[in-house]
Design a protein around this motif. Structure first.
Motif, PDB file in Angstrom:
ATOM      1  N   VAL A   3       0.842  -1.200   0.000  1.00 13.45           N
ATOM      2  CA  VAL A   3       0.000   0.000   0.000  1.00 13.45           C
ATOM      3  C   VAL A   3       0.875   1.246   0.000  1.00 13.45           C
ATOM      4  N   ILE A   4       0.544   2.184  -0.864  1.00 20.75           N
ATOM      5  CA  ILE A   4       1.164   3.507  -0.868  1.00 20.75           C
ATOM      6  C   ILE A   4       0.119   4.492  -0.367  1.00 20.75           C
ATOM      7  N   ARG A   5       0.443   5.241   0.658  1.00 23.34           N
ATOM      8  CA  ARG A   5      -0.493   6.213   1.217  1.00 23.34           C
ATOM      9  C   ARG A   5      -0.169   7.604   0.673  1.00 23.34           C
ATOM     10  N   VAL A   6      -1.184   8.271   0.187  1.00 23.43           N
ATOM     11  CA  VAL A   6      -1.010   9.577  -0.448  1.00 23.43           C
ATOM     12  C   VAL A   6      -1.766  10.628   0.355  1.00 23.43           C
ATOM     13  N   HIS A   7      -1.069  11.681   0.752  1.00 24.71           N
ATOM     14  CA  HIS A   7      -1.721  12.782   1.464  1.00 24.71           C
ATOM     15  C   HIS A   7      -2.297  13.764   0.458  1.00 24.71           C
ATOM     16  N   SER A   8      -3.503  14.198   0.703  1.00 19.86           N
ATOM     17  CA  SER A   8      -4.158  15.179  -0.152  1.00 19.86           C
ATOM     18  C   SER A   8      -4.914  16.171   0.714  1.00 19.86           C
ATOM     19  N   ALA A   9      -4.903  17.439   0.308  1.00 20.07           N
ATOM     20  CA  ALA A   9      -5.669  18.456   1.027  1.00 20.07           C
ATOM     21  C   ALA A   9      -7.164  18.199   0.895  1.00 20.07           C
ATOM     22  N   ILE A  10      -7.558  17.467  -0.149  1.00 20.07           N
ATOM     23  CA  ILE A  10      -8.973  17.163  -0.351  1.00 20.07           C
ATOM     24  C   ILE A  10      -9.369  15.970   0.508  1.00 20.07           C
ATOM     25  N   ARG A  11      -8.614  14.880   0.404  1.00 19.86           N
ATOM     26  CA  ARG A  11      -8.769  13.718   1.276  1.00 19.86           C
ATOM     27  C   ARG A  11      -7.587  12.803   1.025  1.00 19.86           C
ATOM     28  N   ASP A  12      -7.078  12.195   2.066  1.00 19.31           N
ATOM     29  CA  ASP A  12      -6.011  11.222   1.914  1.00 19.31           C
ATOM     30  C   ASP A  12      -6.572   9.959   1.272  1.00 19.31           C
ATOM     31  N   TYR A  13      -5.716   9.262   0.533  1.00 22.63           N
ATOM     32  CA  TYR A  13      -6.177   8.028  -0.111  1.00 22.63           C
ATOM     33  C   TYR A  13      -5.030   7.036  -0.204  1.00 22.63           C
ATOM     34  N   GLU A  14      -5.353   5.811  -0.580  1.00 22.83           N
ATOM     35  CA  GLU A  14      -4.373   4.739  -0.632  1.00 22.83           C
ATOM     36  C   GLU A  14      -4.343   4.103  -2.015  1.00 22.83           C
ATOM     37  N   VAL A  15      -3.138   3.724  -2.422  1.00 26.67           N
ATOM     38  CA  VAL A  15      -2.947   2.947  -3.644  1.00 26.67           C
ATOM     39  C   VAL A  15      -2.584   1.527  -3.217  1.00 26.67           C
ATOM     40  N   HIS A  16      -3.427   0.576  -3.540  1.00 32.03           N
ATOM     41  CA  HIS A  16      -3.201  -0.824  -3.195  1.00 32.03           C
ATOM     42  C   HIS A  16      -2.598  -1.528  -4.415  1.00 32.03           C
ATOM     43  N   LEU A  17      -1.374  -2.032  -4.279  1.00 28.41           N
ATOM     44  CA  LEU A  17      -0.708  -2.731  -5.366  1.00 28.41           C
ATOM     45  C   LEU A  17      -0.836  -4.234  -5.141  1.00 28.41           C
ATOM     46  N   SER A  18      -1.478  -4.902  -6.077  1.00 29.33           N
ATOM     47  CA  SER A  18      -1.790  -6.311  -5.908  1.00 29.33           C
ATOM     48  C   SER A  18      -1.266  -7.125  -7.082  1.00 29.33           C
ATOM     49  N   GLU A  19      -0.813  -8.338  -6.798  1.00 24.08           N
ATOM     50  CA  GLU A  19      -0.365  -9.240  -7.854  1.00 24.08           C
ATOM     51  C   GLU A  19      -1.516 -10.080  -8.411  1.00 24.08           C
ATOM     52  N   SER A  20      -2.714  -9.935  -7.832  1.00 22.61           N
ATOM     53  CA  SER A  20      -3.877 -10.684  -8.301  1.00 22.61           C
ATOM     54  C   SER A  20      -5.086  -9.760  -8.398  1.00 22.61           C
ATOM     55  N   PHE A  21      -6.172 -10.296  -8.961  1.00 20.37           N
ATOM     56  CA  PHE A  21      -7.414  -9.534  -9.112  1.00 20.37           C
ATOM     57  C   PHE A  21      -8.390  -9.772  -7.955  1.00 20.37           C
ATOM     58  N   ASP A  22      -7.922 -10.340  -6.854  1.00 23.29           N
ATOM     59  CA  ASP A  22      -8.823 -10.713  -5.763  1.00 23.29           C
ATOM     60  C   ASP A  22      -9.593  -9.529  -5.199  1.00 23.29           C
ATOM     61  N   PHE A  23      -9.016  -8.342  -5.269  1.00 24.92           N
ATOM     62  CA  PHE A  23      -9.666  -7.169  -4.683  1.00 24.92           C
ATOM     63  C   PHE A  23     -11.019  -6.878  -5.341  1.00 24.92           C
ATOM     64  N   LEU A  24     -11.218  -7.343  -6.580  1.00 27.18           N
ATOM     65  CA  LEU A  24     -12.481  -7.083  -7.271  1.00 27.18           C
ATOM     66  C   LEU A  24     -13.672  -7.695  -6.530  1.00 27.18           C
ATOM     67  N   ASP A  25     -13.439  -8.832  -5.867  1.00 25.72           N
ATOM     68  CA  ASP A  25     -14.531  -9.498  -5.136  1.00 25.72           C
ATOM     69  C   ASP A  25     -15.085  -8.610  -4.028  1.00 25.72           C
ATOM     70  N   ALA A  26     -14.201  -7.854  -3.373  1.00 26.50           N
ATOM     71  CA  ALA A  26     -14.617  -7.025  -2.242  1.00 26.50           C
ATOM     72  C   ALA A  26     -15.538  -5.882  -2.680  1.00 26.50           C
ATOM     73  N   PHE A  27     -15.442  -5.465  -3.940  1.00 24.83           N
ATOM     74  CA  PHE A  27     -16.285  -4.367  -4.416  1.00 24.83           C
ATOM     75  C   PHE A  27     -17.771  -4.720  -4.350  1.00 24.83           C
ATOM     76  N   GLU A  28     -18.078  -6.000  -4.494  1.00 22.95           N
ATOM     77  CA  GLU A  28     -19.478  -6.422  -4.493  1.00 22.95           C
ATOM     78  C   GLU A  28     -20.144  -6.228  -3.130  1.00 22.95           C
ATOM     79  N   LYS A  29     -19.367  -5.977  -2.099  1.00 21.90           N
ATOM     80  CA  LYS A  29     -19.925  -5.735  -0.770  1.00 21.90           C
ATOM     81  C   LYS A  29     -20.209  -4.255  -0.525  1.00 21.90           C
ATOM     82  N   ILE A  30     -19.844  -3.407  -1.475  1.00 20.00           N
ATOM     83  CA  ILE A  30     -20.045  -1.962  -1.304  1.00 20.00           C
ATOM     84  C   ILE A  30     -21.497  -1.617  -1.651  1.00 20.00           C
ATOM     85  N   PRO A  31     -22.244  -1.009  -0.725  1.00 21.08           N
ATOM     86  CA  PRO A  31     -23.631  -0.619  -1.035  1.00 21.08           C
ATOM     87  C   PRO A  31     -23.656   0.550  -2.012  1.00 21.08           C
TER      88      PRO A  31
END
Length: 359
Positions: A3-31
């Motif tokens: 994870v790379i954490r980026v500071h922003s005056a608007i809002r801080d955010y994170e860049v998640h670097l992954s070797e697989s596409f597994d993170f796509l599954d978690a999106f389905e839990k977002i309302p």
């Protein structure tokens, strides 16, 4: 997943670097989620990565440079509003830099800002444009004239997407990787020279992931304390001042990152002529880095000096009478000049044409 954490005056955010596409599954839990997916990416992964998506929650967006405008933003507005979009909606956009610009601008302006997750699928977006908060739209023939600052809430980055990129798009991304490594100093630049054969051969995923991470780290170092592009961050436009003009004169036939390589060659010619770069360094960069990665070259007509001049005069970084140029100088230091005139542009452009004709 790193994870790379980026500071922003608007809002801080994170860049998640992954070797697989597994993170796509978690999106389905977002309302209240909604996907906007580049049509090229959709075609490649429709029956695999995206097979489980509810079609009612997906906008497949045809993407090309000519569509990076307000009309396409309105298509996104319409799709979101047709699904009763509220401020608590999360838009998940998957694609390259054009998708990022269109959806980022849409997310920043609908209800003055909705939740936004970006999944960059191109090397250009992964190694450069995914961070920085900028969204940019073209207006008529002018590149990136309209835009906003609006970072995603989260970025998820998987280099596996680059395996399906066409060579044209992969080498467009390489232009920004090269730019950022040169801006990172001599040690990083020489590391790039060593790794460039593996990167251009597209057969070393470890080298590619490392290059992406280091590119983002360099960009972050230039963004620090200058998120809104009023000082040091301007230097990230190395290769862009002339490169954006080449994109315009070629009617975007030259991919962005390839135009940036042309712009860096041009900037090095000017730096050499001004005595700011030694002939040895000039030749080293020319033959070990820039020309080997230049796979799409502008024609003589696309480098028409008068048309280049007119396009560079529209540069939004320009405040005076002269043209703006960011240059790499001896010792791998960066500098910005604002006094380039037509005569200097003509001379450097003639040398550029000669260089490309001989290479």
């Amino acid at each position: 997943m790193s994870v790379i954490r980026v500071h922003s005056a608007i809002r801080d955010y994170e860049v998640h670097l992954s070797e697989s596409f597994d993170f796509l599954d978690a999106f389905e839990k977002i309302p209240n989620r909604f996907y906007v997916i580049d049509s090229n990416v959709w075609k490649l992964y429709r029956d695999s990565l995206f097979a489980y998506l509810n079609p009612q929650l997906v906008l497949v967006l045809p993407i090309e440079e000519e569509r990076k405008n307000l009309s396409t933003v309105m298509e996104v507005y319409d799709a979101l509003m047709a699904r009763s979009a509220k401020r608590n909606m999360t838009m998940i956009s998957i694609g390259g830099g054009i998708v990022q610009d269109i959806t980022g601008f849409s997310a920043s302006t609908l209800y003055r800002g909705i939740n936004w997750i970006f999944v960059p699928s191109t090397l250009l977006a992964q190694a450069d444009s995914c961070i920085g908060s900028k969204t940019s739209l073209n207006y008529k023939n002018y590149k990136n004239l309209i835009g906003s600052f609006f970072p995603p809430n989260q970025i998820y980055l998987c280099p596996k997407f680059t395996k399906t990129l066409k060579d044209k798009d992969y080498f467009s991304g390489m232009g920004e990787v090269i730019k950022l490594h040169l801006m990172g100093g001599e040690v990083l630049a020489r590391e790039l020279m060593s790794n460039l054969p593996a990167l251009t051969a597209r057969d070393n995923p470890t080298a590619l992931l490392s290059a992406i991470e280091k590119s983002l780290a360099v960009k972050l170092s230039y963004m620090q304390d200058d998120e809104f592009d009023t000082g040091k961050r301007n230097l990230l436009n190395f290769g862009h001042c002339f490169g954006h003009a080449v994109e315009s004169t070629s009617e975007f036939a030259i991919p962005h990152g390839q135009a940036v390589i042309v712009g860096m060659i041009f900037a090095n010619i000017v730096a050499k002529a001004r005595g700011l770069m030694s002939l040895d360094l000039f030749h080293e960069l020319q033959f070990k880095v820039l020309l080997p990665a230049l796979t799409t070259r502008p024609t003589q007509s696309q480098l028409n000096t008068e048309q280049i001049m007119a396009a560079m005069q529209m540069d939004k970084k320009r405040t005076g009478e002269g043209l703006v140029l960011i240059m790499l100088t001896e010792g791998f230091e960066m500098c910005k000049v604002e006094d380039m005139g037509f005569a200097e542009l003509t001379s450097a452009n003639q040398e550029l044409l000669s260089t490309l004709a001989k290479a």
